[in-house]
Design a protein around this motif. Structure first.
Motif, PDB file in Angstrom:
ATOM      1  N   ASN A 239     -10.216  -9.723 -28.173  1.00 35.59           N
ATOM      2  CA  ASN A 239     -10.020  -9.851 -29.608  1.00 35.59           C
ATOM      3  C   ASN A 239     -11.087 -10.795 -30.154  1.00 35.59           C
ATOM      4  O   ASN A 239     -11.311 -11.866 -29.593  1.00 35.59           O
ATOM      5  CB  ASN A 239      -8.631 -10.401 -29.937  1.00 35.59           C
ATOM      6  N   GLU A 240     -11.751 -10.333 -31.230  1.00 32.60           N
ATOM      7  CA  GLU A 240     -12.773 -11.153 -31.876  1.00 32.60           C
ATOM      8  C   GLU A 240     -13.823 -11.647 -30.879  1.00 32.60           C
ATOM      9  O   GLU A 240     -14.245 -12.799 -30.937  1.00 32.60           O
ATOM     10  CB  GLU A 240     -12.122 -12.345 -32.588  1.00 32.60           C
TER      11      GLU A 240
ATOM     12  N   GLU B 212      -2.431 -15.608 -28.266  1.00 31.26           N
ATOM     13  CA  GLU B 212      -3.350 -14.974 -27.327  1.00 31.26           C
ATOM     14  C   GLU B 212      -3.793 -15.999 -26.293  1.00 31.26           C
ATOM     15  O   GLU B 212      -4.177 -17.117 -26.643  1.00 31.26           O
ATOM     16  CB  GLU B 212      -4.588 -14.446 -28.050  1.00 31.26           C
TER      17      GLU B 212
ATOM     18  N   GLY C 286      -2.966 -10.946 -38.215  1.00 30.17           N
ATOM     19  CA  GLY C 286      -4.102 -11.019 -37.294  1.00 30.17           C
ATOM     20  C   GLY C 286      -5.029 -12.180 -37.540  1.00 30.17           C
ATOM     21  O   GLY C 286      -5.940 -12.418 -36.749  1.00 30.17           O
TER      22      GLY C 286
END
Length: 144
Positions: A39-40, A125, A139
């Motif tokens: 993610n990212e 996360e 998010g």
């Protein structure tokens, strides 16, 4: 049985999909959100979801009721996991049945988008480098 549920363990999406069947439904659209390994730009090792259950359940039901009022659908169901999840685990499932596919697709997209925006479920996360970060339901990172 509530149409919006939180689940603290894995669930069977095929069983949920059968709950969408009706004699007037000509279309069924489902969405599955899985835990991915990034993610990212950060490598993700696992996730943990937490929810404020009383508000999450009420808001989830409100979203499904809005979908029923806004789109010509027969049924809608959404289940969101809480607790620890591994890469590849099913995190959220949405299913919608309707007489026609346009309504089913539109309502399914509406439900998942609104769930992500409005339902108080937070994602932590855990990254492969040992760091972790909380994300808001939409998010975006949670600022301390």
């Amino acid at each position: 049985m509530n149409a919006f549920r939180l689940a603290d363990s894995a669930f069977d999406s095929a069983v949920l999909a059968r709950g969408l069947a009706s004699a007037s439904a000509g279309a069924c659209v489902t969405f599955e959100g899985w835990v991915r390994d990034h993610n990212e730009g950060k490598p993700v090792q696992r996730l943990a979801y937490q929810a404020y259950a009383p508000l999450a359940l009420a808001e989830g039901e409100r979203i499904l009721a809005e979908a029923a009022a806004r789109f010509a659908i027969d049924r809608a169901i959404c289940v969101h996991r809480t607790g620890d999840l591994a890469i590849g685990d099913l995190a959220v499932w949405v299913g919608v049945s309707a007489a026609h596919r346009d309504a089913a697709f539109a309502a399914c997209r509406f439900v998942i988008d609104e769930i992500k925006q409005r339902v108080p479920i937070w994602k932590n996360e855990f990254y492969r480098d040992g760091a972790s970060g909380w994300l808001h339901p939409d998010g975006s990172p949670v600022q301390p």
